[in-house]
Scaffold this motif. Structure first.
Motif, mmCIF file in Angstrom:
data_model
loop_
_atom_site.group_PDB
_atom_site.id
_atom_site.type_symbol
_atom_site.label_atom_id
_atom_site.label_comp_id
_atom_site.label_asym_id
_atom_site.label_seq_id
_atom_site.Cartn_x
_atom_site.Cartn_y
_atom_site.Cartn_z
ATOM 1 N N ILE A 116 31.371 -12.414 27.097
ATOM 2 C CA ILE A 116 31.738 -11.977 25.760
ATOM 3 C C ILE A 116 31.798 -13.031 24.974
ATOM 4 O O ILE A 116 31.235 -13.119 23.589
ATOM 5 C CB ILE A 116 33.264 -11.284 25.798
ATOM 6 C CG1 ILE A 116 33.084 -10.056 26.871
ATOM 7 C CG2 ILE A 116 33.858 -10.791 24.471
ATOM 8 C CD1 ILE A 116 34.528 -9.450 27.227
ATOM 9 N N ARG A 126 27.849 -6.423 20.649
ATOM 10 C CA ARG A 126 28.624 -5.404 19.862
ATOM 11 C C ARG A 126 29.074 -4.289 20.954
ATOM 12 O O ARG A 126 30.302 -3.983 20.577
ATOM 13 C CB ARG A 126 27.757 -4.639 19.086
ATOM 14 C CG ARG A 126 27.391 -5.476 17.801
ATOM 15 C CD ARG A 126 26.717 -4.692 16.451
ATOM 16 N NE ARG A 126 25.505 -4.148 16.705
ATOM 17 C CZ ARG A 126 24.470 -4.916 16.364
ATOM 18 N NH1 ARG A 126 24.526 -5.965 16.055
ATOM 19 N NH2 ARG A 126 23.111 -4.427 16.733
ATOM 20 N N ARG A 129 32.307 -5.872 22.784
ATOM 21 C CA ARG A 129 33.286 -5.987 21.960
ATOM 22 C C ARG A 129 33.920 -4.650 21.818
ATOM 23 O O ARG A 129 35.159 -4.459 21.683
ATOM 24 C CB ARG A 129 32.975 -6.395 20.521
ATOM 25 C CG ARG A 129 34.126 -6.688 19.404
ATOM 26 C CD ARG A 129 33.297 -7.203 18.266
ATOM 27 N NE ARG A 129 34.557 -7.330 17.171
ATOM 28 C CZ ARG A 129 34.714 -6.451 16.110
ATOM 29 N NH1 ARG A 129 33.900 -5.449 16.023
ATOM 30 N NH2 ARG A 129 35.508 -6.641 15.547
ATOM 31 N N LYS A 130 32.987 -3.494 21.724
ATOM 32 C CA LYS A 130 33.470 -2.393 21.639
ATOM 33 C C LYS A 130 34.204 -1.736 22.901
ATOM 34 O O LYS A 130 35.322 -1.390 22.767
ATOM 35 C CB LYS A 130 32.624 -1.209 21.476
ATOM 36 C CG LYS A 130 32.914 0.108 21.036
ATOM 37 C CD LYS A 130 31.536 1.050 20.841
ATOM 38 C CE LYS A 130 32.127 2.525 20.752
ATOM 39 N NZ LYS A 130 30.924 3.419 20.580
ATOM 40 N N CYS A 132 36.046 -4.003 24.920
ATOM 41 C CA CYS A 132 37.099 -4.515 24.929
ATOM 42 C C CYS A 132 37.963 -3.873 24.183
ATOM 43 O O CYS A 132 39.484 -3.830 24.543
ATOM 44 C CB CYS A 132 36.870 -6.070 24.416
ATOM 45 S SG CYS A 132 35.959 -7.235 25.396
ATOM 46 N N LEU A 133 37.806 -3.560 22.694
ATOM 47 C CA LEU A 133 38.654 -2.849 21.882
ATOM 48 C C LEU A 133 39.133 -1.450 22.342
ATOM 49 O O LEU A 133 40.248 -1.053 22.264
ATOM 50 C CB LEU A 133 38.054 -2.802 20.524
ATOM 51 C CG LEU A 133 37.810 -4.166 19.814
ATOM 52 C CD1 LEU A 133 37.234 -4.148 18.362
ATOM 53 C CD2 LEU A 133 39.160 -5.162 19.730
ATOM 54 N N SER A 138 42.912 -1.877 24.970
ATOM 55 C CA SER A 138 43.554 -0.806 24.088
ATOM 56 C C SER A 138 45.089 -0.846 24.396
ATOM 57 O O SER A 138 45.765 -1.240 25.299
ATOM 58 C CB SER A 138 43.084 0.686 24.543
ATOM 59 O OG SER A 138 43.171 0.849 25.917
ATOM 60 N N ARG A 442 34.924 -10.994 13.407
ATOM 61 C CA ARG A 442 34.129 -10.424 14.732
ATOM 62 C C ARG A 442 34.274 -11.076 15.916
ATOM 63 O O ARG A 442 34.314 -10.489 16.896
ATOM 64 C CB ARG A 442 32.807 -9.977 14.206
ATOM 65 C CG ARG A 442 32.232 -9.098 13.275
ATOM 66 C CD ARG A 442 30.968 -9.318 12.878
ATOM 67 N NE ARG A 442 30.395 -8.029 11.864
ATOM 68 C CZ ARG A 442 30.730 -8.089 10.645
ATOM 69 N NH1 ARG A 442 31.680 -8.810 9.998
ATOM 70 N NH2 ARG A 442 30.541 -6.958 9.926
ATOM 71 N N ARG A 443 34.584 -12.450 15.874
ATOM 72 C CA ARG A 443 34.338 -13.286 17.076
ATOM 73 C C ARG A 443 35.761 -13.498 17.415
ATOM 74 O O ARG A 443 36.069 -14.618 18.209
ATOM 75 C CB ARG A 443 33.666 -14.291 16.880
ATOM 76 C CG ARG A 443 32.120 -14.313 16.807
ATOM 77 C CD ARG A 443 31.604 -13.911 18.339
ATOM 78 N NE ARG A 443 30.116 -13.874 18.535
ATOM 79 C CZ ARG A 443 29.478 -13.879 19.470
ATOM 80 N NH1 ARG A 443 30.245 -14.035 20.963
ATOM 81 N NH2 ARG A 443 28.097 -13.865 19.546
ATOM 82 N N CYS A 445 39.137 -13.504 19.316
ATOM 83 C CA CYS A 445 39.458 -13.339 20.878
ATOM 84 C C CYS A 445 40.125 -11.713 20.883
ATOM 85 O O CYS A 445 40.960 -11.429 20.395
ATOM 86 C CB CYS A 445 40.637 -14.233 21.309
ATOM 87 S SG CYS A 445 41.139 -14.047 22.979
ATOM 88 N N PRO A 446 39.203 -10.990 21.801
ATOM 89 C CA PRO A 446 39.612 -9.684 21.931
ATOM 90 C C PRO A 446 40.787 -9.451 22.627
ATOM 91 O O PRO A 446 41.267 -8.130 22.721
ATOM 92 C CB PRO A 446 38.188 -8.938 22.673
ATOM 93 C CG PRO A 446 37.814 -10.357 23.471
ATOM 94 C CD PRO A 446 38.040 -11.519 22.515
ATOM 95 N N TYR A 448 43.624 -10.902 22.333
ATOM 96 C CA TYR A 448 44.872 -11.819 21.876
ATOM 97 C C TYR A 448 46.306 -10.914 22.182
ATOM 98 O O TYR A 448 47.398 -11.648 22.139
ATOM 99 C CB TYR A 448 44.607 -12.045 20.599
ATOM 100 C CG TYR A 448 44.821 -10.901 19.347
ATOM 101 C CD1 TYR A 448 46.109 -10.752 18.610
ATOM 102 C CD2 TYR A 448 44.095 -9.873 19.112
ATOM 103 C CE1 TYR A 448 46.570 -9.913 18.219
ATOM 104 C CE2 TYR A 448 44.145 -8.801 18.296
ATOM 105 C CZ TYR A 448 45.390 -8.670 17.830
ATOM 106 O OH TYR A 448 45.735 -7.636 16.887
#
Length: 510
Positions: A116, A126, A129-130, A132-133, A138, A442-443, A445-446, A448
């Motif tokens: 990542i 992308r 990232r999706k 991760c989120l 979540s 966008r970058r 830390c996912p 955090y």
């Protein structure tokens, strides 16, 4: 004497190429580049960068201003070191500088940029990232893992209680609890617990692998700046990267084999950890980009490393700063006794009621950001910032180290003073550019939110449950506060401290 005909042709060809090159340069509009030191031939400005690049760059920004042009070998580098510049780069031009430079570390330690952190901007990133989120980090999934964080915090408290009165190296305990939390969440079981025998890696070796990963992903490798010297591996970093990659791949192969075996043997299989989730996503035929085995290994490795280092490093810095200022210790314990009482431990839901503890965390992140220059970005297109030209393929650094020491933002910026955050709505979620420990845009830390939970609850319980002091005959003025530079910035000399219980004895029998 006649020259061979091929020499005549070669001379004409070289002259033609030179004229075309000169014509192109003359036609190109002169770029208005940001100010900066004049680069030397070949090395650029590398001669100005010491063993602590964030400090070297901070010193240069004091001379050249909040936007500065450097050259690392043949690569142009722009540094933003003010709130306005951070906002411009990470918000206004976020999409235009969302790529990553291709470094040796990304190639050799992250499966050829498939994790990542170092993956290139595009459909693959992308999608990562999706995931991760929406899946891995979540709110619902993090809440489902709260029991793991509680169990490991109890284990930390028990271990510290057993060592009360003795000199301990705090980072060992912090690294263990962080690694146990993240390895259970990602891999499904512990790999850093000395009491458990694992057939694939010893606990100490596992920690050493992660330390090496963070160091090698943050070093200034000469070959990244001067590509034609890469094959020489002058600093020996690439050799170390390749050796580390083999160790990690052997470990990740073992982990995935175990997970796939469990999935096949269990008819009523339910995903329990993040590797399970990634393997399920890999089976999804609707993914925009196919997620293969290598991607699962790269993501899993990234999750383990990212979730471990930031919390341990930050809490160690926080305790170190508090040991130099006992009066802040007293304010923190007063708040804990008043809000929590002396008959229970701090829970994650309590943090919102502990503004001074939250302020200590923020102040630690201001003075000791885990990634003082953030992870470097790469301009995907030509952009203009503050009237200056930033050409495509320029590397972009944001010095949160300098922003955290800006006297225009912070009174007595070099002083550790958590009260500066009391009553101020400054957050660490990437919207307040004065404080960007996890980056922004966008970058960012996912993970955090997970890191912040572990940092806050760990620090709160360490302060609530124990009185902390330095070894006998050591004065607070003698406490070393130097750091090591890598992808993270830990203390150069690990904190050695002495803990004593401050709550009733029965609370330590967890």
């Amino acid at each position: 004497m006649e020259f061979p005909s091929w020499l005549s042709y070669a001379a004409v060809w070289l002259a033609t190429v030179a004229l075309i090159s000169l014509a192109r340069r003359l036609r190109q509009p002169k770029l208005n580049l940001p100010p900066g030191p004049k680069p030397w031939p070949i090395v650029g400005n590398l001669n100005l960068i010491g063993s602590l690049p964030h400090r070297s760059i901070h010193g240069l920004t004091q001379k050249y201003g909040p936007i500065m042009q450097l050259k690392f070998g043949s690569h142009p580098v722009v540094v933003g070191s003010s709130v306005d510049m951070a906002k411009t780069f990470l918000k206004t031009h976020d999409a235009m500088i969302s790529d990553r430079p291709k470094t040796a570390a990304g190639k050799y330690t992250t499966y050829n940029y498939q994790d990542i952190t170092w993956s290139q901007y595009g459909p693959y990133w992308r999608q990562a990232r999706k995931m991760c989120l929406m899946e891995l980090f979540s709110a619902k999934r993090l809440e489902s893992y709260e029991y793991i964080r509680i169990e490991e915090m109890k284990e930390l408290i028990r271990d510290l209680y057993k060592s009360c009165g003795e000199q301990i190296q705090l980072k060992d305990y912090l690294s263990t609890v962080s690694l146990n939390v993240i390895s259970r969440m990602v891999l499904g079981k512990k790999y850093a617990d000395k009491s458990l025998k694992n057939e694939i890696v010893e606990p100490e070796e596992f920690k050493e692998m992660l330390d090496e990963l963070f160091l090698l992903n943050g070093v200034l490798d000469i070959g990244d700046s001067i590509p034609w010297l890469r094959f020489l591996d002058i600093q020996g970093y690439i050799k170390r990267m390749k050796a580390l990659s083999k160790k990690f791949d052997r470990f990740m192969e073992h982990v995935i084999d175990e997970h796939e075996k469990n999935r096949k043997e269990n008819k009523d299989f339910v995903a329990k950890d993040m590797v399970d989730v990634l393997l399920q996503l890999a089976d999804d035929p609707n993914l925009e980009v196919k997620l293969g085995r290598v991607s699962v290994k790269a993501f899993s490795q990234d999750l383990i490393a990212g979730g471990t280092e930031s919390s341990a490093v930050t809490v160690e810095w926080a305790i170190s700063e508090l040991l130099k200022k006992p009066e802040i210790f007293d304010k923190a314990t007063e708040e804990l006794d008043r809000v929590i009482g002396r008959e229970r431990w701090v829970e994650e839901k309590d943090i919102v009621k502990l503004p001074f503890i939250d302020a200590i965390v923020k102040e630690t992140m201001r003075l000791h950001p885990v990634a003082p220059l953030l992870v470097p970005r790469l301009a995907r297109e030509d952009i203009k910032v503050g009237g200056y030209d930033i050409p495509k393929n320029t590397r972009v650094l944001v010095s949160v180290w300098t922003i955290g020491r800006d006297p225009a933002l912070w009174e007595d910026p070099n002083e550790f003073n958590p009260e500066r955050f009391i009553g101020k709505a400054i957050d660490v979620k990437g919207t307040d550019f004065e404080l960007l420990p996890f980056g922004a845009g966008r970058r960012m830390c996912p993970g955090y939110s997970l890191g912040l939970k572990v940092i806050q609850s760990s620090l709160a319980n360490l302060l609530h449950g124990f009185n902390w002091g330095l070894p006998k005959n050591m004065k607070k003025e003698e406490l070393e506060m130097e750091e090591i530079f890598g992808l993270s910035t830990p203390k150069k000399f690990p904190l050695v401290a002495v803990a004593e219980p401050r709550l009733p004895a029965h609370l330590y029998s967890l």
